[in-house]
Design an enzyme around this catalytic site. Structure first.
Site, short mmCIF file in Angstrom:
data_model
loop_
_atom_site.label_atom_id
_atom_site.label_comp_id
_atom_site.label_asym_id
_atom_site.label_seq_id
_atom_site.Cartn_x
_atom_site.Cartn_y
_atom_site.Cartn_z
N PHE A 1 0.85 -1.19 0.00
CA PHE A 1 0.00 0.00 0.00
C PHE A 1 0.88 1.24 0.00
O PHE A 1 1.74 1.41 0.87
CB PHE A 1 -0.90 0.01 1.23
CG PHE A 1 -1.85 1.18 1.29
CD1 PHE A 1 -2.97 1.23 0.47
CD2 PHE A 1 -1.62 2.23 2.16
CE1 PHE A 1 -3.84 2.30 0.52
CE2 PHE A 1 -2.48 3.32 2.22
CZ PHE A 1 -3.60 3.35 1.40
N GLY A 2 0.69 2.10 -0.99
CA GLY A 2 1.42 3.36 -1.10
C GLY A 2 0.52 4.53 -0.77
O GLY A 2 -0.60 4.61 -1.26
N TYR A 3 1.01 5.46 0.03
CA TYR A 3 0.21 6.61 0.45
C TYR A 3 0.95 7.93 0.25
O TYR A 3 0.38 8.99 0.38
CB TYR A 3 -0.19 6.47 1.93
CG TYR A 3 1.00 6.31 2.84
CD1 TYR A 3 1.66 7.40 3.38
CD2 TYR A 3 1.49 5.04 3.13
CE1 TYR A 3 2.76 7.24 4.19
CE2 TYR A 3 2.59 4.87 3.94
CZ TYR A 3 3.23 5.97 4.47
OH TYR A 3 4.34 5.80 5.27
N SER B 1 5.05 8.96 -1.66
CA SER B 1 5.79 8.86 -2.93
C SER B 1 5.65 7.49 -3.59
O SER B 1 5.84 7.38 -4.80
CB SER B 1 7.27 9.20 -2.73
OG SER B 1 7.88 8.29 -1.85
N GLU C 1 12.39 2.54 2.73
CA GLU C 1 11.50 3.02 3.79
C GLU C 1 12.08 2.91 5.19
O GLU C 1 11.62 3.59 6.10
CB GLU C 1 10.16 2.28 3.74
CG GLU C 1 9.42 2.40 2.42
CD GLU C 1 9.00 3.81 2.08
OE1 GLU C 1 8.65 4.58 2.99
OE2 GLU C 1 9.03 4.17 0.89
#
Length: 173
Positions: free
Chosen positions: A7-9, A11, A84
């Site tokens: 899940f990307g929120y 960049s 990350e």
């Protein structure tokens, strides 16, 4: 499980950087996107921190889900950890998300660690603007990151009035 989801929120929505076989807008319930992480590497330094997005507790977050094929999962996980987890400000979690198609899947998400010294918490918009304005890190200028994220949220039809206010001031400064 033959495929994995990420899940990307922030960049990751506009620059995932890993192989995926499918991407789809999705919602994560129980966390929200916030500029709540002091960036000491990618968008700032320890001497002049920037701000980056984190998933913080409460609310809901619309973002982008990426389906990663099983054969590339180990490489993808390594890549995500290097990207990350540079300073370990995020905690890896598996969390249920709902894709726009209605499908519910388990996804890897990176939640901010409240005990980490880079956790900024909820800062007033004026303070966010001051921090972001001049910060630069190894991945580029902090204003560019905020403006790009705001533009991608807008393209996805996601309204974030605080972020829109911030991006507008950064564009015009």
């Amino acid at each position: 499980m033959s495929d994995f989801w990420v899940f990307g929120y922030g960049s990751l929505m506009w620059n995932p950087g890993f192989e995926h076989i499918r991407s789809e807008p999705a919602i994560l319930r129980g966390a929200h996107r916030a500029l709540c992480v002091y960036s000491w590497v990618h968008r700032g330094t320890q001497e002049r921190p920037g701000l980056v997005f984190g998933l913080d507790n409460g609310g809901a977050c619309r973002g982008m889900a990426y389906q990663v094929p099983e054969h590339s999962w180990p490489e993808t996980l390594s890549y995500l950890r290097a990207r990350e987890q540079t300073t370990m400000v995020y905690k890896e979690h598996w969390h249920g998300i709902e894709l726009d198609s209605g499908e519910k899947v388990q996804s890897l998400v990176y939640m901010v660690d409240h005990a980490h010294p880079q956790y900024a918490g909820a800062l007033p918009l004026e303070e966010q603007l001051q921090i972001v304005s001049g910060a630069v890190g190894k991945s580029g200028k902090n204003p560019e990151y905020v403006i790009n994220t705001a533009a991608h949220l807008e393209e996805m039809g996601i309204t974030d009035t605080g972020l829109a206010w911030l991006a507008d001031r950064l564009r015009n400064s």
